[in-house]
Design a protein around this motif. Structure first.
Motif: not given
Length: 237
Positions: A136-137, A68-73, A41-43
Motif C-alpha cells: 500500500a506504500y 497504514e496497511f503493512e507499514k514498514m517499521p 500508494g500512501r498506506g
C-alpha cells in the motif's frame, strides 16, 4: 487479492482509469458486485465493490479502509548511480520495491555510466511492482541528482556510503547489517561500476556519512543495491 493503484481516490465512489478499467473487466473478468482492492500508494488500502463494470470507466464503491496497511517499521532511501543498461536499473527498482524501499534517489557521480535519466519508465516499473507485491506504500522516485547535492540533501536518519576501496576513516568500514539498527531511517549510497571516486567518499564522510561494506564479494551496482535493501529488511525482521 486484486490490487489497483489510484493516487487520486476519494471515497465513497471512484472511477478507474481506462487502462485499469480494461484490466479489471476484460482481463480479470470481474463484474458488478465483485470486490477489488485499491491503494493510493500512501498506506491506505480500500476494499471496493464494483458498481459499474464498464470496461472503459469501471466504477467502484469503497466498502472499508485500512490505514497504514503493512507499514514498514523503518525507512530506507536507496541512492544509486543508474546502470549503463537501463534494464538492469529497472530490475533493481522492481525488486527493491518488492523487498521494501521508501524512496529511490538516482545519483550522478564522477564515474557514472549514464548522465541522463528518464524516470517515466521507472515510475511504471515501481507501480507494477507495488501492485504485484500487494503493497500500500509506493516508493518515491526522485530525479537524477548530482552526488554532492545528494550528500547535502536534508535527511533525518543515518547515512551510509558503500564502496570497494580501503577504509578512509579511522573507524574503518562497518558491515552494514552489523551497524544498522532496527526501526531507524537509513540512506544507503551505492556507486556506479567504477565505484565512487576518492574525493566523493571523502566529501560524504566529511558530511556525516558512515562508510560500510556489503561483504567480500564483488557485486554489480544493481546487485549491491538490492543486497543492501535485503540487509535492511532482515535487520528489521
Amino acid at each position: 487479492m486484486q490490487l489497483f493503484y489510484a493516487p487520486d481516490i476519494m471515497p465513497p465512489l471512484h472511477t478507474l482509469g481506462e487502462e485499469e478499467s480494461k484490466h479489471c473487466v476484460r482481463v480479470l473478468r470481474l463484474r458488478s458486485g465483485g470486490r477489488i482492492h485499491i491503494t493510493d500508494g500512501r498506506g491506505n488500502l480500500f476494499c471496493c465493490e464494483i458498481t459499474d463494470d464498464n470496461p472503459k470507466r469501471c466504477t467502484v464503491r469503497v466498502v472499508s479502509t485500512q490505514h497504514e496497511f503493512e507499514k514498514m517499521p523503518y525507512a530506507l532511501t536507496l541512492a544509486v548511480a543508474p546502470t549503463k543498461n537501463p534494464d538492469r536499473f529497472e530490475w533493481l527498482l522492481e525488486k527493491a520495491t518488492e523487498v521494501g524501499t521508501t524512496e529511490f534517489l538516482p545519483l550522478d557521480t564522477a564515474h557514472s555510466e549514464r548522465h541522463v535519466f528518464k524516470p517515466s519508465r521507472g515510475e511504471k516499473v515501481i507501480t507494477a511492482a507495488m501492485k504485484q507485491s500487494l503493497k500500500a506504500y509506493r516508493p518515491e522516485l526522485h530525479p537524477l541528482t548530482p552526488f554532492r547535492e545528494a550528500v547535502l540533501r536534508p535527511f533525518e536518519g543515518r547515512r551510509f556510503i558503500a564502496h570497494c576501496t580501503p577504509a578512509r576513516s579511522p573507524e574503518g568500514k562497518a558491515y552494514l547489517p552489523d551497524t544498522l539498527r532496527a526501526g531507524e531511517a537509513a540512506a544507503v549510497f551505492i556507486g556506479p561500476e567504477g565505484d565512487f571516486s576518492p574525493e566523493e567518499i571523502d566529501f560524504a564522510l566529511a558530511n556525516g556519512f558512515e562508510e560500510v561494506t556489503l561483504g567480500t564479494q564483488r557485486l554489480r551496482t544493481e546487485t549491491a543495491a538490492l543486497v543492501a535493501t535485503v540487509m535492511a529488511s532482515v535487520v528489521n525482521g
